[in-house]
Motif scaffolding. Structure first.
Motif, short mmCIF file in Angstrom:
data_model
loop_
_atom_site.label_atom_id
_atom_site.label_comp_id
_atom_site.label_asym_id
_atom_site.label_seq_id
_atom_site.Cartn_x
_atom_site.Cartn_y
_atom_site.Cartn_z
N SER A 2 0.82 -1.21 0.00
CA SER A 2 0.00 0.00 0.00
C SER A 2 0.85 1.26 0.00
CB SER A 2 -0.95 0.01 1.20
OG SER A 2 -0.21 0.08 2.41
N ALA A 3 2.11 1.15 0.45
CA ALA A 3 2.99 2.31 0.50
C ALA A 3 3.94 2.39 -0.68
CB ALA A 3 3.80 2.29 1.81
N ALA A 4 3.90 1.41 -1.57
CA ALA A 4 4.81 1.38 -2.72
C ALA A 4 4.40 2.43 -3.75
CB ALA A 4 4.83 0.00 -3.35
N THR A 5 5.38 2.93 -4.49
CA THR A 5 5.09 3.88 -5.55
C THR A 5 4.37 3.18 -6.70
OG1 THR A 5 7.17 3.47 -6.71
CG2 THR A 5 7.19 5.16 -4.98
N ALA A 6 3.75 3.97 -7.58
CA ALA A 6 3.05 3.38 -8.73
C ALA A 6 3.99 2.57 -9.60
CB ALA A 6 2.38 4.49 -9.54
N GLY A 7 5.20 3.09 -9.80
CA GLY A 7 6.17 2.36 -10.61
C GLY A 7 6.60 1.05 -9.97
N GLU A 8 6.79 1.07 -8.66
CA GLU A 8 7.18 -0.15 -7.95
C GLU A 8 6.04 -1.16 -7.95
OE1 GLU A 8 9.76 -2.60 -5.52
OE2 GLU A 8 9.98 -1.09 -7.07
N ARG A 9 4.81 -0.71 -7.81
CA ARG A 9 3.66 -1.62 -7.85
C ARG A 9 3.58 -2.33 -9.20
NH1 ARG A 9 -1.68 0.84 -4.86
NH2 ARG A 9 -0.69 1.51 -2.92
N GLU A 10 3.82 -1.59 -10.26
CA GLU A 10 3.78 -2.19 -11.59
C GLU A 10 4.91 -3.20 -11.76
OE1 GLU A 10 2.25 -3.12 -15.22
OE2 GLU A 10 1.37 -1.87 -13.63
N ARG A 11 6.09 -2.89 -11.24
CA ARG A 11 7.21 -3.83 -11.33
C ARG A 11 6.94 -5.12 -10.56
NH1 ARG A 11 12.24 -5.54 -9.36
NH2 ARG A 11 11.87 -4.74 -7.25
N LEU A 12 6.24 -5.00 -9.44
CA LEU A 12 5.97 -6.15 -8.59
C LEU A 12 4.77 -6.97 -9.07
CD1 LEU A 12 6.41 -4.60 -5.02
CD2 LEU A 12 8.08 -5.92 -6.34
N ARG A 13 3.99 -6.43 -9.97
CA ARG A 13 2.72 -7.05 -10.36
C ARG A 13 2.83 -8.53 -10.72
NH1 ARG A 13 -2.26 -4.90 -12.23
NH2 ARG A 13 -3.43 -6.34 -13.53
N PRO A 14 3.84 -8.97 -11.50
CA PRO A 14 3.91 -10.40 -11.84
C PRO A 14 4.12 -11.32 -10.63
CG PRO A 14 5.30 -9.09 -13.29
CD PRO A 14 4.92 -8.21 -12.17
N TRP A 15 4.61 -10.76 -9.53
CA TRP A 15 4.93 -11.57 -8.34
C TRP A 15 3.88 -11.45 -7.24
CZ3 TRP A 15 10.33 -8.84 -8.08
CH2 TRP A 15 11.09 -9.21 -9.21
N LEU A 16 2.85 -10.63 -7.45
CA LEU A 16 1.93 -10.32 -6.37
C LEU A 16 1.10 -11.53 -5.95
CD1 LEU A 16 0.47 -6.83 -7.34
CD2 LEU A 16 2.22 -7.35 -5.61
N ALA A 17 0.89 -11.65 -4.65
CA ALA A 17 -0.06 -12.63 -4.13
C ALA A 17 -1.46 -12.24 -4.58
CB ALA A 17 0.02 -12.67 -2.61
N ARG A 18 -2.34 -13.21 -4.64
CA ARG A 18 -3.68 -13.02 -5.19
C ARG A 18 -4.46 -11.90 -4.47
NH1 ARG A 18 -5.78 -17.16 -7.95
NH2 ARG A 18 -4.46 -18.58 -6.77
N HIS A 19 -4.29 -11.79 -3.16
CA HIS A 19 -5.08 -10.81 -2.42
C HIS A 19 -4.65 -9.37 -2.67
CE1 HIS A 19 -1.71 -11.96 0.25
NE2 HIS A 19 -1.73 -10.68 0.60
N LEU A 20 -3.52 -9.15 -3.32
CA LEU A 20 -3.07 -7.80 -3.65
C LEU A 20 -3.36 -7.42 -5.10
CD1 LEU A 20 0.38 -7.61 -1.81
CD2 LEU A 20 -1.83 -6.72 -1.06
N LEU A 21 -3.83 -8.37 -5.89
CA LEU A 21 -4.16 -8.10 -7.28
C LEU A 21 -5.51 -7.41 -7.38
CD1 LEU A 21 -3.09 -11.45 -8.97
CD2 LEU A 21 -2.11 -9.21 -9.46
N PRO A 22 -5.70 -6.57 -8.41
CA PRO A 22 -7.04 -6.03 -8.65
C PRO A 22 -8.04 -7.15 -8.86
CG PRO A 22 -5.40 -4.89 -9.98
CD PRO A 22 -4.70 -6.06 -9.35
N ALA A 23 -9.29 -6.91 -8.54
CA ALA A 23 -10.31 -7.96 -8.58
C ALA A 23 -10.46 -8.58 -9.96
CB ALA A 23 -11.66 -7.40 -8.12
#
Length: 208
Positions: free
Chosen positions: A161-182
């Motif tokens: 929740s505190a990550a920057t927009a760029g960092e969130r996009e970089r992490l997207r392929p590794w995200l756990a299911r509960h952090l992904l958009p619905a």
């Protein structure tokens, strides 16, 4: 985990309503590799005792389900964390809760999907198994300055929740299911670059 979460942000049930925990995966149902816990210069790390290919299921995170996060819990669903049971000794922790010794890296070689720890790169025997804490934790209970040395180091780890927009996009392929958009599909087999810390033979061996 060296650092863990506080209560996650997001949509919560109405007051007085408590959502049931998701069903947990039985430990015996998960294939895996042998791992070891290494203590060196006062630091613990989780080491692969045998090699694994990218996409392989390494082991299962299995612990006490709770809605309250702690220093060592791992968030596995929107309203659920897995923690170590009260009173567990070091020997039992090394044998059954070795996942607690996974350290953070901004260029991890593993990710967590539900309870499964999955390799995102090839991992050689003797390499440290790491994951990015912001890929499972909504908010860190104890944010910290990262010194992993990666070119992509986020610098300050405080939760997704505190990550920057760029960092969130970089992490997207590794995200756990509960952090992904619905409306997003679960992440697939990712073979991105990662840095692993080579270590000597593990002093304590554990496995599924």
């Amino acid at each position: 985990m060296e650092h863990a979460t506080s209560v996650p942000t997001g949509n919560y049930p109405a007051p007085g309503l408590v959502e049931p925990f998701p069903d947990l995966t039985p430990p015996s149902s998960t294939p895996g590799i042998r791992v070891g816990v290494l203590r060196e210069s006062g630091k613990y790390s989780l080491i692969a005792c045998e090699s694994a290919r990218a996409g392989a299921q390494l082991f299962l995170v299995d612990g006490e389900p709770t809605r309250e996060a702690s220093r060592y819990s791992v968030q596995v669903a929107t309203h659920m964390h897995l923690d170590i049971s009260d009173g567990i000794g070091l020997e039992e922790m090394l044998d059954s809760c070795y996942w607690r010794f996974m350290n953070h890296s901004c260029e991890p070689n593993a990710r967590i999907e539900d309870q499964q720890v999955i390799a995102i790169t090839d991992i050689g025997a003797g390499k440290e198994i790491t994951f990015h804490y912001n890929t499972t934790e909504s908010n860190m209970a104890e944010p910290f300055d990262c010194r992993c040395g990666s070119e992509n180091c986020a610098g300050y780890i405080a939760g997704f929740s505190a990550a920057t927009a760029g960092e969130r996009e970089r992490l997207r392929p590794w995200l756990a299911r509960h952090l992904l958009p619905a409306d997003a599909a679960p992440p697939g087999d990712v073979r991105g670059p990662a840095t692993s810390v080579a270590a000597g033979a593990a002093t304590e061996v554990a496995g599924p």
